[in-house]
Design an enzyme around this catalytic site. Structure first.
Site, PDB file in Angstrom:
ATOM      1  CG  ASN A   1      -1.930  -1.146   1.160  1.00 56.98           C
ATOM      2  OD1 ASN A   1      -2.280  -1.620   0.086  1.00 56.98           O
ATOM      3  ND2 ASN A   1      -2.374  -1.607   2.320  1.00 56.98           N
TER       4      ASN A   1
ATOM      5  CG  ASN B   1      -3.473  -4.276   6.205  1.00 56.54           C
ATOM      6  OD1 ASN B   1      -3.667  -5.353   6.759  1.00 56.54           O
ATOM      7  ND2 ASN B   1      -2.312  -3.651   6.265  1.00 56.54           N
TER       8      ASN B   1
ATOM      9  CD1 TRP C   1       9.069   4.620  -1.452  1.00 58.36           C
ATOM     10  CD2 TRP C   1      10.877   3.425  -1.996  1.00 58.36           C
ATOM     11  NE1 TRP C   1      10.137   5.491  -1.515  1.00 58.36           N
ATOM     12  CE2 TRP C   1      11.265   4.772  -1.854  1.00 58.36           C
ATOM     13  CE3 TRP C   1      11.852   2.475  -2.333  1.00 58.36           C
ATOM     14  CZ2 TRP C   1      12.574   5.205  -2.038  1.00 58.36           C
ATOM     15  CZ3 TRP C   1      13.151   2.911  -2.521  1.00 58.36           C
ATOM     16  CH2 TRP C   1      13.507   4.248  -2.379  1.00 58.36           C
TER      17      TRP C   1
ATOM     18  CG  HIS D   1      -1.330   3.775   3.771  1.00 54.84           C
ATOM     19  ND1 HIS D   1      -1.726   4.232   5.008  1.00 54.84           N
ATOM     20  CD2 HIS D   1      -0.723   2.588   3.991  1.00 54.84           C
ATOM     21  CE1 HIS D   1      -1.377   3.360   5.938  1.00 54.84           C
ATOM     22  NE2 HIS D   1      -0.764   2.357   5.346  1.00 54.84           N
TER      23      HIS D   1
ATOM     24  CG  HIS E   1       5.833  -3.275  11.004  1.00 55.22           C
ATOM     25  ND1 HIS E   1       5.502  -4.600  11.180  1.00 55.22           N
ATOM     26  CD2 HIS E   1       4.651  -2.601  10.946  1.00 55.22           C
ATOM     27  CE1 HIS E   1       4.189  -4.720  11.224  1.00 55.22           C
ATOM     28  NE2 HIS E   1       3.649  -3.522  11.095  1.00 55.22           N
TER      29      HIS E   1
END
EC number: 2.4.3.-
Length: 380
Positions: free
Chosen positions: A167, A190, A322, A337, A354
């Site tokens: 996303n 998601n 990315w 996003h 993350h």
């Protein structure tokens, strides 16, 4: 004595002001960083490799975070130049990919762990959560079990080319929609919207993940008739796709999971969407990627989808992977996003859980080795 003390204070203040000025200059202007062996390829590891630049002034806050988070990997100027030039033709290394698939399957039985089935659980069975204390449990109800598939939805399924669509804001203006839709199977993450972004992200969806928290964030926990109608219409657009619901990652999903179960039971037979409810899959997935020196608090949904795709796809193409706040092709600011409202600031909340730059580094290396195709430039 007093004059001496005042001189010392003035000296200290001067040093502080000088430090602040230097910091401001470093954040505003181009920052030259000493060459590091970021990408493990001869091109970047050679003594003559170019110096690295954190070249985008709008990215200055992310540069500052580099000093706070060791997992933040700066992007090389040479990578940007490579993307702006005519890219070399990517070649699929089937032998390497099959070897990786075998390694993954040694850690994860993807077909079996893709979803719980009616035969794999019993009513009253207590489920634990992958990322919560073992004291938290979820009791399998009759309604929950009735929603489980009879067999794994990907049993005996095989696809030639699969697209795993992340996303990232890099998809904005990419015109990759047609290319993505040509794939035999499209994974999305998601419950990301596609309708208003088809030119860049395509419309085809064969599987999308659905974190239970999405129900709270976008559908008000289905508290009103309008909320329920909106959710129903969103699901209807999936038209036979798999809705992959990781209900057993966090105990905080328990209440929302029960709301979801009630909704799907209420609308049984009215929706074509296929439901998949993975059990405790992450301990197996984490074990594989830890061997690749990737061990964040939580792996991203994107790399989890790559793991699943490796079992049923003969070739995997990645889009929207990315994690940085600038476009490597144009050097313009990017949203986090692709569907974020215009003007939304790039977020770094992901750093709490993350290691997205480290994941990107690994995926970029895999791209170079021919295991997967990582698209970072515009498709048209």
């Amino acid at each position: 004595m007093r004059n001496c003390k005042m001189a010392r204070v003035a000296s200290v203040l001067g040093l502080v002001m000088l430090s602040v000025a230097l910091l401001n200059l470093s954040l505003i202007s181009y920052v030259s960083l000493k060459k590091e062996n970021i990408f493990a390829t001869p091109k970047y590891a050679s003594p003559g490799a170019p110096r690295m630049y954190m070249f985008h002034a709008g990215y200055r806050s992310q540069f500052a975070l580099k000093f706070l988070d060791p997992s933040f990997v700066p992007i090389t100027n040479s990578l940007t130049q490579e993307l702006q030039e005519k890219p070399s033709k990517w070649t699929f290394n089937r032998t390497a990919f099959l070897h990786q698939r075998q390694e993954i399957l040694q850690h994860v039985d993807v077909i079996k762990n893709f979803s719980l089935t009616k035969n794999s659980v019993r009513i009253g069975q207590l489920m634990h959560y992958d990322y919560s204390s073992h004291k938290y449990v979820f009791s399998i109800s009759n309604n929950f079990r009735s929603l489980l598939p009879d067999v794994s939805p990907i049993m005996n399924k095989h696809y030639n080319i699969c697209a795993v669509v992340g996303n990232s804001g890099i998809l904005t203006g990419s015109q990759c929609g047609q290319e993505i839709d040509k794939s035999d199977f499209v994974f999305r993450c998601n419950f990301a919207p596609t309708e208003a972004f088809q030119r860049d992200v395509g419309r085809k969806t064969n599987l999308t993940t659905f974190n239970p928290s999405i129900l709270e964030k976008y559908y008000n926990n289905l508290l009103t008739i309008q909320d329920r109608n909106n959710f129903f219409l969103s699901l209807k657009k999936l038209d036979g796709a798999i809705l992959w619901i990781p209900a057993f990652f966090f105990h905080t999903s328990a209440t929302v999971t029960r709301t979801l179960v009630d909704f799907f039971v209420e609308h049984r037979g009215q929706l074509k969407v296929q439901l998949a409810w993975p059990g405790n899959i992450m301990q197996h997935v984490n074990r594989y990627w830890k061997n690749k020196h990737l061990s964040p608090k939580r792996l991203s949904t994107g790399i989890l989808m790559y793991t699943l795709a490796s079992a049923i796809c003969e070739e995997i193409h990645l889009y929207g992977f990315w994690p940085f706040g600038f476009d490597p092709n144009t050097r313009e600011d990017l949203p986090y996003h692709y569907y974020d409202k215009k003007g939304t600031k790039f977020t770094t909340k992901w750093q709490e859980s993350h290691q997205l730059p480290a994941e990107f580094q690994l995926l970029y290396r895999m791209h170079g080795e021919g295991l997967t195709k990582l698209t970072l430039s515009h498709c048209a």
